[in-house]
Design an enzyme around this catalytic site. Structure first.
Site, PDB file in Angstrom:
ATOM      1  N   LYS A  46      43.341  48.748  44.972  1.00 39.52           N
ATOM      2  CA  LYS A  46      43.153  47.641  45.910  1.00 39.52           C
ATOM      3  C   LYS A  46      43.448  46.303  45.241  1.00 39.52           C
ATOM      4  O   LYS A  46      44.111  45.434  45.816  1.00 39.52           O
ATOM      5  CB  LYS A  46      41.721  47.649  46.474  1.00 39.52           C
ATOM      6  CG  LYS A  46      41.461  46.580  47.508  1.00 39.52           C
ATOM      7  CD  LYS A  46      42.373  46.737  48.704  1.00 39.52           C
ATOM      8  CE  LYS A  46      42.098  45.693  49.756  1.00 39.52           C
ATOM      9  NZ  LYS A  46      43.094  45.698  50.810  1.00 39.52           N
ATOM     10  N   CYS A 100      40.672  37.938  50.049  1.00 42.85           N
ATOM     11  CA  CYS A 100      40.985  38.924  49.014  1.00 42.85           C
ATOM     12  C   CYS A 100      42.080  38.464  48.056  1.00 42.85           C
ATOM     13  O   CYS A 100      41.899  38.505  46.849  1.00 42.85           O
ATOM     14  CB  CYS A 100      41.417  40.240  49.651  1.00 42.85           C
ATOM     15  SG  CYS A 100      40.130  41.046  50.607  1.00 42.85           S
TER      16      CYS A 100
END
Length: 160
Positions: A46, A100
């Site tokens: 991720k 993010c």
């Protein structure tokens, strides 16, 4: 929102049994492939996804600065370069948004500071980009992606 259903899912667990339990929840709604791995690999995957996007955005933003300094139309340069079958340069923008992409690359940098020079540099380019855009606007330059921007506010109008 369609991506929550259609994207493949990387599911990590502290044990294979934990990963399988988590995957069983995703199988209730996810249509994409569910890829099981350990927790550390899932987390790193991720972080790498977001760092990859950040590096690509930084490249486009840097090409924009270089083109501007050379009095060349960055959009024309990118359009022509993207004609090559293995090139897909993103359009430059005012920086990187979301919660993010601006944060996740720093986890990689902090874990391996001497080995993550490119990721650190990309963060620097993108962190400074809003200043470049604001300076351009103050100088009266046309900044196509900045029309309607309100510095200090997110897309929902919340003050940052």
């Amino acid at each position: 929102m369609i991506e929550i259903i259609t994207n493949d899912r990387v599911v990590g667990g502290l044990t294979p049994r934990c990963a399988e339990k988590a995957a069983s929840i995703y199988r209730l709604f996810a249509q994409g492939e569910i890829l099981l791995t350990d927790a550390a690999s899932a987390e790193m995957a991720k972080l790498v996804e977001n760092a990859h996007r950040d590096v690509n955005i930084a490249f486009a933003n840097e090409i924009s600065l270089i083109s501007e300094s050379l009095h060349i139309d960055v959009w024309e340069v990118i359009r022509l370069a993207n004609r090559h079958p293995r090139v897909n340069i993103l359009g430059p923008g005012p920086g990187v948004g979301g919660h993010c992409i601006p944060v996740d690359p720093w986890f990689i940098v902090s874990a391996a500071p001497r080995l993550s020079r490119l990721i650190r540099t990309a963060r620097g380019v993108n962190d400074h980009r809003p200043h470049n855009v604001a300076a351009g606007r103050r100088e009266g330059k046309k900044v196509p992606f900045a029309d309607g921007c309100v510095p200090g506010h997110d897309l929902q109008g919340k003050r940052r």
